[in-house]
Design an enzyme around this catalytic site. Structure first.
Site, short mmCIF file in Angstrom:
data_model
loop_
_atom_site.label_atom_id
_atom_site.label_comp_id
_atom_site.label_asym_id
_atom_site.label_seq_id
_atom_site.Cartn_x
_atom_site.Cartn_y
_atom_site.Cartn_z
N GLU A 51 2.78 -0.29 14.34
CA GLU A 51 1.34 -0.34 14.07
C GLU A 51 0.53 -0.26 15.37
O GLU A 51 -0.51 0.41 15.41
CB GLU A 51 0.99 -1.60 13.29
N HIS A 99 -4.26 -1.39 5.43
CA HIS A 99 -3.63 -2.55 4.79
C HIS A 99 -4.06 -2.71 3.34
O HIS A 99 -3.55 -3.61 2.65
CB HIS A 99 -3.96 -3.82 5.59
#
Length: 312
Positions: free
Chosen positions: A160, A193
């Site tokens: 990420e 997310h």
């Protein structure tokens, strides 16, 4: 600095809004590729099942490994050039490496002073017991054999931060400048997310209102956290600092303020919360001073004009 100083500025001004649109679209495509890689495997199992985690490791590591190509393609289309090589722009370099490991993590631990104090008070182990466990190879063998631990502490922070910070910020800084890029980059991270909502709805793990509330909270939290690690990346020019901070925050989780309010020694713990926040803001700029990490940082060389974020 940028190649021939004003040359970069002139090219950016000539590119105008086209550069910004291309930068945003490149970041959006990269974010979609990352999230999409999680769903190439068809499965009726929940996301925490070891088989699902292993499959997602494969796809997400492939996308993350290819993510620097997005930056290469972006540079070719925009003709933005700097003296710094690609890996340096992505925060993979040796200059200032040791401070980049220690100082950002220390700063993050200061912010979590309250939760760390509560954890220390509630922990049944002594300090020597904890050191003994940390030095025990069997402990780390168990950790690395746990798919959820490996995902939360290693793979997710590394991939990420590489995708959403190291690859996106070099594409956003020339267009938006360092400050705006810090607050723009986390939007892609926060939206990415939202895919957790799909799984919550799919397995009916909560009510619809509860799922939506959780999604809004998670977006807000990840956006704030993303801005913080973006700040660290721009100030230090290193990938390792954001990765370690991300891993630490995943381990700590969101501060359990409600339990701190009910703790028998809540005065000490709440004082530690307040002290940690105050010290964090006092140390935020000193501990991320670019002079510790090799001044100027490579990503700052992409800025079309000088910024206080890029200076000591």
């Amino acid at each position: 600095m940028a190649e021939e100083g004003g040359g970069l500025t002139g090219r950016l001004e000539a590119a105008g809004g086209g550069l910004c649109w291309l930068s945003v679209l490149s970041c959006l495509l990269l974010a979609c590729s990352y999230v999409g890689s999680l769903y190439v495997w068809r499965s009726d199992l929940p996301r925490d099942h070891p088989a699902v985690i292993k499959r997602r490791f494969t796809s997400v590591l492939i996308v993350s490994g290819l993510s620097p190509l997005f930056v290469c393609c972006w540079r070719e289309f925009t003709a933005v050039r700097t003296a710094a090589p690609l890996f340096s722009l992505l925060g993979i370099r040796l200059e200032g490496f040791i401070p980049a490991i220690v100082l950002p993590l220390l700063l993050t631990m200061v912010l979590f002073l309250g939760p760390l104090m509560q954890l220390a008070m509630d922990c049944p182990w002594s300090l020597m017991d904890g050191i003994g466990v940390a030095l025990d190879p069997c402990f780390w063998t168990l950790c690395f054999s746990d798919m959820r631990w490996l995902r939360n502490q290693v793979v997710a922070p590394l991939t990420e931060e590489l995708v959403f910070r190291a690859c996106m910020l070099p594409m956003l800084v020339p267009c938006a400048g360092p400050l705006t890029a810090i607050f723009t980059c986390p939007l892609f991270f926060g939206v990415a997310h939202f895919h957790h909502v799909i799984e919550l709805l799919r397995f009916r793990q909560a009510t619809l209102s509860g799922i939506l509330l959780s999604a809004v909270f998670q977006f807000s939290y990840t956006a704030v956290f993303g801005a913080y690690t973006a700040f660290i990346f721009i100030r230090t020019g290193h990938l390792i600092g954001p990765v370690l901070c991300h891993s630490f925050c995943n381990y700590m989780g969101f501060p359990a303020i409600s339990s701190a309010l009910e703790h028998p020694r809540r005065l000490i713990i709440l004082s530690s919360y307040l002290l940690g926040v105050v010290l964090f803001f006092l140390l935020l700029f000193p501990l991320t001073d670019p002079s510790f990490y090799g001044f100027p940082t490579p990503v700052c060389s992409l800025a079309s004009s000088s910024s206080s974020l890029c200076s000591s």
